[in-house]
Design an enzyme around this catalytic site. Structure first.
Site, PDB file in Angstrom:
ATOM      1  N   CYS A 208       0.935  -1.344   0.110  1.00  0.00           N
ATOM      2  CA  CYS A 208       0.121   0.121  -0.051  1.00  0.00           C
ATOM      3  C   CYS A 208       0.938   1.291   0.023  1.00  0.00           C
ATOM      4  O   CYS A 208       0.530   2.218  -0.958  1.00  0.00           O
ATOM      5  CB  CYS A 208      -0.935   0.159   1.027  1.00  0.00           C
ATOM      6  SG  CYS A 208      -0.421  -0.735   2.493  1.00  0.00           S
TER       7      CYS A 208
ATOM      8  N   ARG B 155       7.891 -10.418   5.573  1.00  0.00           N
ATOM      9  CA  ARG B 155       7.462 -10.404   6.757  1.00  0.00           C
ATOM     10  C   ARG B 155       8.263 -11.216   7.721  1.00  0.00           C
ATOM     11  O   ARG B 155       8.568 -12.186   7.668  1.00  0.00           O
ATOM     12  CB  ARG B 155       5.940 -10.543   7.108  1.00  0.00           C
ATOM     13  CG  ARG B 155       5.120  -9.472   6.268  1.00  0.00           C
ATOM     14  CD  ARG B 155       3.724  -9.772   6.254  1.00  0.00           C
ATOM     15  NE  ARG B 155       2.926  -8.979   5.364  1.00  0.00           N
ATOM     16  CZ  ARG B 155       1.491  -9.136   5.444  1.00  0.00           C
ATOM     17  NH1 ARG B 155       0.810  -9.961   6.097  1.00  0.00           N
ATOM     18  NH2 ARG B 155       0.842  -8.342   4.278  1.00  0.00           N
TER      19      ARG B 155
ATOM     20  N   LYS C  78     -12.251  -4.217   7.789  1.00  0.00           N
ATOM     21  CA  LYS C  78     -12.036  -4.739   6.585  1.00  0.00           C
ATOM     22  C   LYS C  78     -13.164  -6.141   6.603  1.00  0.00           C
ATOM     23  O   LYS C  78     -13.750  -6.622   7.439  1.00  0.00           O
ATOM     24  CB  LYS C  78     -10.815  -5.441   6.460  1.00  0.00           C
ATOM     25  CG  LYS C  78     -10.377  -6.512   7.742  1.00  0.00           C
ATOM     26  CD  LYS C  78      -8.984  -6.878   7.659  1.00  0.00           C
ATOM     27  CE  LYS C  78      -8.779  -7.754   8.867  1.00  0.00           C
ATOM     28  NZ  LYS C  78      -7.285  -8.511   8.979  1.00  0.00           N
TER      29      LYS C  78
ATOM     30  N   HIS D  78      -8.389  -1.626  -0.162  1.00  0.00           N
ATOM     31  CA  HIS D  78      -7.142  -2.656  -0.220  1.00  0.00           C
ATOM     32  C   HIS D  78      -7.621  -3.690  -0.382  1.00  0.00           C
ATOM     33  O   HIS D  78      -8.700  -4.161   0.343  1.00  0.00           O
ATOM     34  CB  HIS D  78      -6.383  -2.576   1.056  1.00  0.00           C
ATOM     35  CG  HIS D  78      -5.763  -1.032   1.463  1.00  0.00           C
ATOM     36  ND1 HIS D  78      -4.478  -0.689   1.675  1.00  0.00           N
ATOM     37  CD2 HIS D  78      -6.358  -0.047   1.956  1.00  0.00           C
ATOM     38  CE1 HIS D  78      -4.201   0.288   2.304  1.00  0.00           C
ATOM     39  NE2 HIS D  78      -5.511   0.699   2.418  1.00  0.00           N
TER      40      HIS D  78
END
Length: 572
Positions: free
Chosen positions: A271, A300, A401, A447
């Protein structure tokens, strides 16, 4: 001759593919030997039987010190830049094997000329790793020790480094585990130098690319553009986005030089980088909605205790996208994304259920903004006849979300797709567009991922289909087999015609029984096996065996190509 001696708890290898035409014959199954001295051996120019004899004599002496009588001679060309020709190397390796047996040693020899999947677990005692070099002149050369100053700095010798290049072994797993399936089908592997970061083999990468191309075609049709951005960015970017405060512990960071003051981060999500793309020019309300896709690799820093095969890894690819839109366009875009989820999951016959995740304790923005954004998500689902489950306090720190859970063939639930509504990042980056009134306005960002992590999605698919992937995403759709050498030419002609027609096909024309070759194809879960024998060669027809064991004779090649093509176009 260069030799690296390793005293090992075990060595395990599996022949994958012949690297040279003169490679020795090898069994396809995995070979494992325990409590053994392994000789990684590179035969060099000038080596002969005497070189082999002296190498085995020293190995025998070493075995006596270890109180072990088991030896593996493992051809390993990477130890030398002065390799003998294969035709000269094979007799020397064979002489070593025979010399060892003549000295009463339980000797084993890995096949010469093969690419092999390998794992070795080396003992921890001081004698476990030794390097030797032998010359034809009878003058032995021992590898020089690491310079004391380099040793003091913690540097490792080449032999020590090589011993750490181990393939991560997944043992004791059920047959239906995706790690077992992936290794059996030669899709991917993991190695200790890159913990929890998959190495995609040719077939696995084919599968991954097929999935990407499937959604890429669909989103192009739906008006998306695709970009690619830098994998590394100054942490200032993450400070503006808020990730530095909320997510830095999950990021890999580095300095470009040891004495640099600035720190950089490998991107854990796309993003902020996509926002930089948006900032590259001025946008009008006529340009919106702007749908931007990105399939870049992400990193990550997951805890070692939670990584599991492909399900949770430290490097992965998402089918990521960000939609920049006006407030009035948000509802329509959310509905279109729910339709996209439905379209894609129906292809794989995956049952799914949406859930709405609300504001977590740590978040950006006001409660009023969060409440409004959450209500918009719920309303979009209700407009599609879906009454979502509410997951309290599980939203991202910048917005609520929709999380999509799917159920596989075993009834297990997995969280895959995510659709996030974000009013915070556009404000933090001061994003604008020029509205119909000529004034600047702040866009919203949606997103979204549909597959989610491609790695996780592939792991789920492998277990969902138990390795028997549908024809359209099978890395190899067809394998052509010859009954004997007399039918090899016809088999090769058929193979080339299948490839020319766009089918993913390969051949097996080795000198082995047809039952052995059919069995290998079945273990590889290949959907179609074509056998070319005398009858097929004369009639120019095909004998087609499907994965479920059904056999059809006299099939015309054009009809077969059409059948596979039709199944591929129908996602079967």
């Amino acid at each position: 001759m260069k030799i690296l001696q390793l005293h090992a708890d075990f060595i395990e290898y599996r022949p994958i593919k012949k690297e040279i035409p003169s490679a020795e014959e090898a069994e396809s199954e995995s070979v494992r030997e325990e409590e053994i001295l392994v000789l990684f051996t590179a035969v060099e120019e000038g080596d002969d039987g005497e070189t082999a004899r002296r190498a085995v004599a020293e190995a025998k002496d070493f075995l006596g010190k270890l109180r072990v009588n088991k030896l593996m001679i493992y051809p390993f060309a990477h130890l030398s830049q002065n390799l003998a020709k294969p035709s000269d190397a094979r007799p020397v390796l064979q002489k070593m094997f025979e010399e060892a047996k003549a000295n009463g040693i339980e000797a084993h020899k890995a096949p010469f000329g093969w690419n092999k999947a390998l794992q070795v677990k080396v003992k921890g005692h001081p004698l476990a790793e030794m390097s030797r070099s032998y010359a034809r002149s009878d003058q032995e050369r021992v590898a020089a020790p690491l310079h004391p100053e380099r040793a003091r700095r913690g540097e490792r010798s080449p032999e020590e480094l090589l011993s750490r290049m181990k393939k991560v072994e997944h043992t004791g797993l059920p047959d239906g585990d995706h790690r077992t399936i992936g290794e059996r089908l030669d899709l991917f592997s993991f190695y200790e130098p890159s913990p929890s970061m998959p190495y995609w083999h040719d077939k696995g990468l084919t599968l991954k690319n097929l999935l990407i191309e499937t959604i890429r075609r669909e989103i192009k049709r739906r008006g998306y553009v695709e970009i690619s951005t830098a994998l590394l960015a100054n942490v200032d970017l993450w400070k503006v986005s808020g990730h530095f405060e909320h997510y830095i512990d999950n990021m890999f960071t580095t300095k470009l030089r040891a004495d640099d003051e600035e720190t950089f981060g490998f991107k854990p999500m796309n993003c902020p980088s996509t926002i930089l793309y948006y900032m590259s020019r001025k946008w009008s309300y006529r340009d919106l909605p702007l749908r931007v896709a990105d399939f870049d690799l992400l990193f990550r820093k997951e805890l070692s205790g939670v990584v599991t095969g492909l399900f949770r890894v430290k490097s992965f690819t998402q089918d990521d996208a960000h939609i920049f839109c006006t407030d009035e366009q948000v509802g329509g875009e959310l509905k279109a994304l729910i339709d996209l989820v439905d379209y894609l999951y129906r292809i794989f016959k995956l049952e799914y259920s949406p859930k709405v995740s609300t504001m977590p304790d740590e978040h950006m923005g006001s409660e009023e903004q969060w409440k409004r954004a959450t209500e918009i998500l719920i309303e979009a689902l209700k407009s599609k006849g879906i009454k979502p489950v509410i997951k309290e306090k599980e939203g991202a720190f910048y917005g609520p979300k929709i999380d999509i859970d799917v159920r596989d063939s075993a009834g297990r639930a997995w969280q895959l797709a995510t659709i996030q509504l974000d009013y915070q990042l556009p404000q933090r980056f001061r994003l604008t567009y020029v509205g119909a009134d000529g004034q600047e306005h702040t866009p919203a960002i949606i997103h979204r991922v549909i597959y989610g992590s491609l790695e996780r999605f592939i792991g789920i698919l492998l277990e969902h289909y138990k390795g028997s992937l549908p024809v359209w995403i099978s890395p190899v759709q067809v394998r052509v087999l010859s009954l004997s050498d007399e039918h090899k030419k016809r088999g090769e002609d058929v193979l080339e015609r299948l490839k020319a027609a766009g089918l993913r096909a390969e051949g097996d024309f080795e000198a082995a029984t047809i039952s052995y070759k059919v069995r290998n194809a079945q273990l590889q879960k290949i959907p179609y096996v074509i056998v070319i024998g005398e009858k097929e060669a004369k009639s120019e027809s095909l004998s087609v065996r499907t994965r479920d064991g059904k056999v059809r004779e006299g099939v015309r090649l054009d009809d077969f190509v059409k059948e596979v093509g039709d199944r591929t176009s129908r996602f079967e």
